[in-house]
Design a protein around this motif. Structure first.
Motif, PDB file in Angstrom:
ATOM      1  N   THR A 273       0.790  -1.099  -0.033  1.00  0.00           N
ATOM      2  CA  THR A 273       0.124  -0.003   0.078  1.00  0.00           C
ATOM      3  C   THR A 273       0.775   1.164  -0.131  1.00  0.00           C
ATOM      4  O   THR A 273       0.230   2.614   0.176  1.00  0.00           O
ATOM      5  CB  THR A 273      -0.925   0.280   0.988  1.00  0.00           C
ATOM      6  OG1 THR A 273      -0.029  -0.030   2.437  1.00  0.00           O
ATOM      7  CG2 THR A 273      -1.911  -1.298   1.400  1.00  0.00           C
ATOM      8  N   GLY A 274       2.219   1.215   0.145  1.00  0.00           N
ATOM      9  CA  GLY A 274       2.983   2.205   0.194  1.00  0.00           C
ATOM     10  C   GLY A 274       2.581   3.226   1.356  1.00  0.00           C
ATOM     11  O   GLY A 274       2.253   3.037   2.707  1.00  0.00           O
ATOM     12  N   ASP A 275       2.445   4.584   1.026  1.00  0.00           N
ATOM     13  CA  ASP A 275       1.959   5.580   1.828  1.00  0.00           C
ATOM     14  C   ASP A 275       0.203   5.875   1.734  1.00  0.00           C
ATOM     15  O   ASP A 275      -0.124   6.730   2.437  1.00  0.00           O
ATOM     16  CB  ASP A 275       2.700   7.069   1.833  1.00  0.00           C
ATOM     17  CG  ASP A 275       4.395   6.716   2.193  1.00  0.00           C
ATOM     18  OD1 ASP A 275       4.355   5.857   2.862  1.00  0.00           O
ATOM     19  OD2 ASP A 275       5.023   7.215   1.300  1.00  0.00           O
ATOM     20  N   GLY A 276      -0.136   4.955   1.166  1.00  0.00           N
ATOM     21  CA  GLY A 276      -1.508   5.083   0.896  1.00  0.00           C
ATOM     22  C   GLY A 276      -2.410   5.082   2.343  1.00  0.00           C
ATOM     23  O   GLY A 276      -2.315   4.294   3.280  1.00  0.00           O
ATOM     24  N   ARG A 277      -3.346   5.785   2.227  1.00  0.00           N
ATOM     25  CA  ARG A 277      -4.318   5.972   3.530  1.00  0.00           C
ATOM     26  C   ARG A 277      -5.688   5.128   3.254  1.00  0.00           C
ATOM     27  O   ARG A 277      -6.185   5.323   2.163  1.00  0.00           O
ATOM     28  CB  ARG A 277      -4.738   7.373   3.902  1.00  0.00           C
ATOM     29  CG  ARG A 277      -3.124   8.012   4.164  1.00  0.00           C
ATOM     30  CD  ARG A 277      -3.346   9.640   4.384  1.00  0.00           C
ATOM     31  NE  ARG A 277      -3.629   9.680   5.833  1.00  0.00           N
ATOM     32  CZ  ARG A 277      -3.140   9.650   6.828  1.00  0.00           C
ATOM     33  NH1 ARG A 277      -1.581   9.564   6.766  1.00  0.00           N
ATOM     34  NH2 ARG A 277      -3.370   9.832   8.000  1.00  0.00           N
ATOM     35  N   VAL A 278      -6.246   4.679   4.468  1.00  0.00           N
ATOM     36  CA  VAL A 278      -7.389   4.098   4.585  1.00  0.00           C
ATOM     37  C   VAL A 278      -8.129   4.378   5.886  1.00  0.00           C
ATOM     38  O   VAL A 278      -7.636   4.536   6.994  1.00  0.00           O
ATOM     39  CB  VAL A 278      -7.081   2.576   4.649  1.00  0.00           C
ATOM     40  CG1 VAL A 278      -8.378   1.551   4.674  1.00  0.00           C
ATOM     41  CG2 VAL A 278      -6.450   1.969   3.420  1.00  0.00           C
ATOM     42  N   ALA A 279      -9.581   4.624   5.669  1.00  0.00           N
ATOM     43  CA  ALA A 279     -10.247   4.974   6.730  1.00  0.00           C
ATOM     44  C   ALA A 279     -10.750   3.398   7.220  1.00  0.00           C
ATOM     45  O   ALA A 279     -12.052   3.161   6.937  1.00  0.00           O
ATOM     46  CB  ALA A 279     -11.438   5.624   6.333  1.00  0.00           C
ATOM     47  N   PHE A 280     -10.120   2.717   7.845  1.00  0.00           N
ATOM     48  CA  PHE A 280     -10.223   1.569   8.755  1.00  0.00           C
ATOM     49  C   PHE A 280     -11.481   1.487   9.486  1.00  0.00           C
ATOM     50  O   PHE A 280     -11.725   2.586  10.177  1.00  0.00           O
ATOM     51  CB  PHE A 280      -9.078   1.091   9.559  1.00  0.00           C
ATOM     52  CG  PHE A 280      -8.064   0.791   8.511  1.00  0.00           C
ATOM     53  CD1 PHE A 280      -7.948  -0.339   8.023  1.00  0.00           C
ATOM     54  CD2 PHE A 280      -6.842   1.783   8.575  1.00  0.00           C
ATOM     55  CE1 PHE A 280      -6.669  -0.683   7.071  1.00  0.00           C
ATOM     56  CE2 PHE A 280      -5.740   1.452   7.836  1.00  0.00           C
ATOM     57  CZ  PHE A 280      -5.486   0.282   7.022  1.00  0.00           C
ATOM     58  N   VAL A 281     -12.547   0.626   9.444  1.00  0.00           N
ATOM     59  CA  VAL A 281     -13.608   0.541  10.061  1.00  0.00           C
ATOM     60  C   VAL A 281     -13.739  -0.700  10.976  1.00  0.00           C
ATOM     61  O   VAL A 281     -13.158  -1.652  10.727  1.00  0.00           O
ATOM     62  CB  VAL A 281     -14.590   0.649   9.053  1.00  0.00           C
ATOM     63  CG1 VAL A 281     -14.716  -0.796   8.204  1.00  0.00           C
ATOM     64  CG2 VAL A 281     -16.293   0.732   9.572  1.00  0.00           C
ATOM     65  N   ASP A 282     -14.525  -0.289  12.156  1.00  0.00           N
ATOM     66  CA  ASP A 282     -14.537  -1.331  13.216  1.00  0.00           C
ATOM     67  C   ASP A 282     -15.862  -2.299  12.783  1.00  0.00           C
ATOM     68  O   ASP A 282     -16.714  -1.847  12.508  1.00  0.00           O
ATOM     69  CB  ASP A 282     -14.863  -0.512  14.647  1.00  0.00           C
ATOM     70  CG  ASP A 282     -15.102  -1.628  15.612  1.00  0.00           C
ATOM     71  OD1 ASP A 282     -14.865  -2.693  15.628  1.00  0.00           O
ATOM     72  OD2 ASP A 282     -15.573  -0.990  16.754  1.00  0.00           O
ATOM     73  N   ALA A 283     -15.471  -3.517  12.885  1.00  0.00           N
ATOM     74  CA  ALA A 283     -16.513  -4.668  12.622  1.00  0.00           C
ATOM     75  C   ALA A 283     -17.628  -4.526  13.597  1.00  0.00           C
ATOM     76  O   ALA A 283     -18.752  -4.850  12.790  1.00  0.00           O
ATOM     77  CB  ALA A 283     -16.115  -6.091  12.758  1.00  0.00           C
ATOM     78  N   ASP A 284     -17.608  -3.814  14.633  1.00  0.00           N
ATOM     79  CA  ASP A 284     -18.899  -3.760  15.235  1.00  0.00           C
ATOM     80  C   ASP A 284     -19.822  -2.576  14.611  1.00  0.00           C
ATOM     81  O   ASP A 284     -20.958  -2.473  14.626  1.00  0.00           O
ATOM     82  CB  ASP A 284     -18.576  -2.968  16.740  1.00  0.00           C
ATOM     83  CG  ASP A 284     -18.088  -4.536  17.650  1.00  0.00           C
ATOM     84  OD1 ASP A 284     -18.924  -5.176  17.819  1.00  0.00           O
ATOM     85  OD2 ASP A 284     -17.061  -4.281  18.459  1.00  0.00           O
ATOM     86  N   ASP A 285     -19.077  -1.292  14.250  1.00  0.00           N
ATOM     87  CA  ASP A 285     -19.985  -0.514  13.542  1.00  0.00           C
ATOM     88  C   ASP A 285     -20.653  -1.152  12.202  1.00  0.00           C
ATOM     89  O   ASP A 285     -21.581  -0.668  11.745  1.00  0.00           O
ATOM     90  CB  ASP A 285     -18.822   0.509  13.063  1.00  0.00           C
ATOM     91  CG  ASP A 285     -18.600   1.509  14.297  1.00  0.00           C
ATOM     92  OD1 ASP A 285     -19.336   1.440  15.160  1.00  0.00           O
ATOM     93  OD2 ASP A 285     -17.577   2.228  14.217  1.00  0.00           O
TER      94      ASP A 285
END
Length: 282
Positions: free
Chosen positions: A158-170
């Motif tokens: 992914t290099g320096d790419g950014r992700v808005a990781f999400v909680d499985a509970d959400d």
């Protein structure tokens, strides 16, 4: 919300399925918890379900009017087994279907994208959940979490790419709304956490909260593909490595308000998840 009807949760012992089952039963909804070995799930009726064993499908669908669909893991062409089941489900009286897909896969795209494209033609009441990458990939049974525990390393392309990781509970909270609200969303829902993070940020946060040094090793697409091929079929490994490459190019660098809009509460941060796990000794 309506409290009528019975929901079949497919993959009821998995990351989102277990949480969706727990939240449905806690709210008083009837649930059939589908898994290959019909494992007991608190508050739900366990039932055997295997995508590749059609003989399990009739009993799983008996008395069900809505279904939460977790695609078969690692299958590059899940539509082959999912679409016949969905047609059978419709004939059996299922009127609402909520499909777990991915923010990286649009309708008509690869893998579950074909099922997404077909869903509105099969059910009048439907939704497709397209979550970003799971926070639990770094804390549960995922290869990243295993690598963190064993080596203190996260490997991606992914290099320096950014992700808005999400909680499985959400994700599960949104699934419950999509399954039980009086009106189904009738659209796809991109679900993210409240902030974008690089994998370097993830490693730094794990280090800070847990006290265990973790680093991110940046691989090339080819290196990541070959690394994954040791664990999953080659075609699927190439697709996953391609998703990493897309992240490096900015494909996941966005935040949505879907969790807050549908549940009425803000999405949880990665740091908050880690701190909660630490408090509970996980």
């Amino acid at each position: 919300m309506t409290t009528t009807g019975t929901t079949l949760v497919i993959g009821a012992t998995g990351t989102t399925g277990s949480r969706t089952t727990a939240q449905l039963t806690a709210a008083g909804h009837r649930v059939k918890a589908g898994s290959r070995r019909a494992l007991p799930v608190a508050g739900a009726e366990p039932v055997a379900f295997d995508w590749y064993e059609p003989a399990t499908h009739a009993a799983a669908l008996d008395g069900v009017d809505r279904v939460y669909l977790v695609p078969p893991v690692g299958d590059y062409d899940p539509a082959t087994v999912m679409l016949p089941f969905l047609r059978r489900a419709r004939a059996a009286g299922v009127h609402r279907a909520v499909l777990l897909s991915s923010s990286a896969i649009p309708a008509g795209g690869p893998a579950v994208g074909a099922v997404h494209q077909a869903l509105p033609g099969l059910f009048e009441q439907w939704a497709v959940l397209r979550p970003s990458w799971f926070m639990q990939n770094f804390t549960g049974a995922h290869a990243h979490a295993d690598s963190i525990r064993r080596e203190g390393v996260i490997r991606t392309a992914t290099g320096d790419g950014r992700v808005a990781f999400v909680d499985a509970d959400d994700i599960a909270a949104v699934a419950v709304h999509a399954l039980t609200d009086d009106t189904a969303p009738g659209t796809d829902l991109v679900l993210t956490g409240p902030e974008t993070l690089s994998h370097d940020d993830i490693a730094a946060t794990v280090t800070k909260v847990t006290g265990r040094p973790v680093v991110h090793h940046q691989l090339t697409y080819e290196q990541m593909r070959d690394h994954l091929t040791a664990h999953v079929p080659a075609e699927f490994a190439a697709m996953l490595a391609g998703l990493d490459r897309a992240i490096a190019q900015g494909s996941e660098d966005r935040v949505t308000d879907t969790v807050q809009r549908l549940t009425g509460r803000p999405a949880r941060t990665f740091r908050a998840l880690l701190e909660s796990l630490r408090r509970h000794g996980s």
